[in-house]
Design a protein around this motif. Structure first.
Motif, mmCIF file in Angstrom:
data_model
loop_
_atom_site.group_PDB
_atom_site.id
_atom_site.type_symbol
_atom_site.label_atom_id
_atom_site.label_comp_id
_atom_site.label_asym_id
_atom_site.label_seq_id
_atom_site.Cartn_x
_atom_site.Cartn_y
_atom_site.Cartn_z
ATOM 1 N N CYS A 34 0.855 -1.181 0.000
ATOM 2 C CA CYS A 34 0.000 0.000 0.000
ATOM 3 C C CYS A 34 0.891 1.230 0.000
ATOM 4 C CB CYS A 34 -0.891 -0.007 1.232
ATOM 5 S SG CYS A 34 -1.871 1.497 1.388
ATOM 6 N N CYS A 62 -5.815 -2.912 0.545
ATOM 7 C CA CYS A 62 -5.231 -2.765 1.874
ATOM 8 C C CYS A 62 -6.322 -2.902 2.939
ATOM 9 C CB CYS A 62 -4.565 -1.400 1.984
ATOM 10 S SG CYS A 62 -3.889 -1.122 3.627
ATOM 11 N N CYS A 113 -6.282 0.588 5.166
ATOM 12 C CA CYS A 113 -6.843 1.872 4.701
ATOM 13 C C CYS A 113 -7.631 1.740 3.402
ATOM 14 C CB CYS A 113 -5.736 2.918 4.563
ATOM 15 S SG CYS A 113 -4.685 2.674 3.123
HETATM 16 ZN ZN LIG Z 1 -3.000 1.164 3.409
#
Ligand SMILES: [Zn+2]
Length: 109
Positions: free
Chosen positions: A13, A27, A30
């Motif tokens: 990420c 991810c 996030c």
């Molecule tokens: Zn992330």
């Protein structure tokens, strides 16, 4: 044994630094899309355990060590040491030698 350094494909990420091994493309931290790249196959033995009971195809290899390797880039994988390698030692440098049936095999680096 080959001295070529085997690398692994990891996804990462770019927003938060989360890393994983494909297939995994979002991810979980996030929710950004992950980017695939080649990463170094060198790392360090972080932990290990010796397996004395195993099912099926692994039974003939008993007892064997399962190692937890922390790659230099931070990702950790559970793995095996190639036959003929010394007993695992925490902190020992290792190098990915092959990936077979989703099993990561390492040799001394
Ligand atoms: Zn992330």
């Amino acid at each position: 044994m080959s001295t070529t350094n085997t690398s692994i494909t990891v996804v990462g990420c770019e927003s938060c630094g989360y890393q994983a091994i494909p297939p995994k493309y979002t991810c979980p931290s996030c929710y950004s899309a992950l980017t695939e790249r080649e990463a170094s196959g060198t790392g360090t033995i972080y932990s290990y355990t010796t397996i004395h009971v195993a099912p099926g195809k692994f039974a003939s290899q008993l007892p064997y060590a399962v190692i937890l390797v922390e790659f230099d880039h931070g990702l950790r994988v559970t793995a095996r040491l190639e036959e003929g390698e010394d007993e695992p030692q925490i902190g020992r440098k290792v190098q990915l030698s092959r990936v077979e049936d989703s099993v990561y095999w390492f040799r001394g680096a």
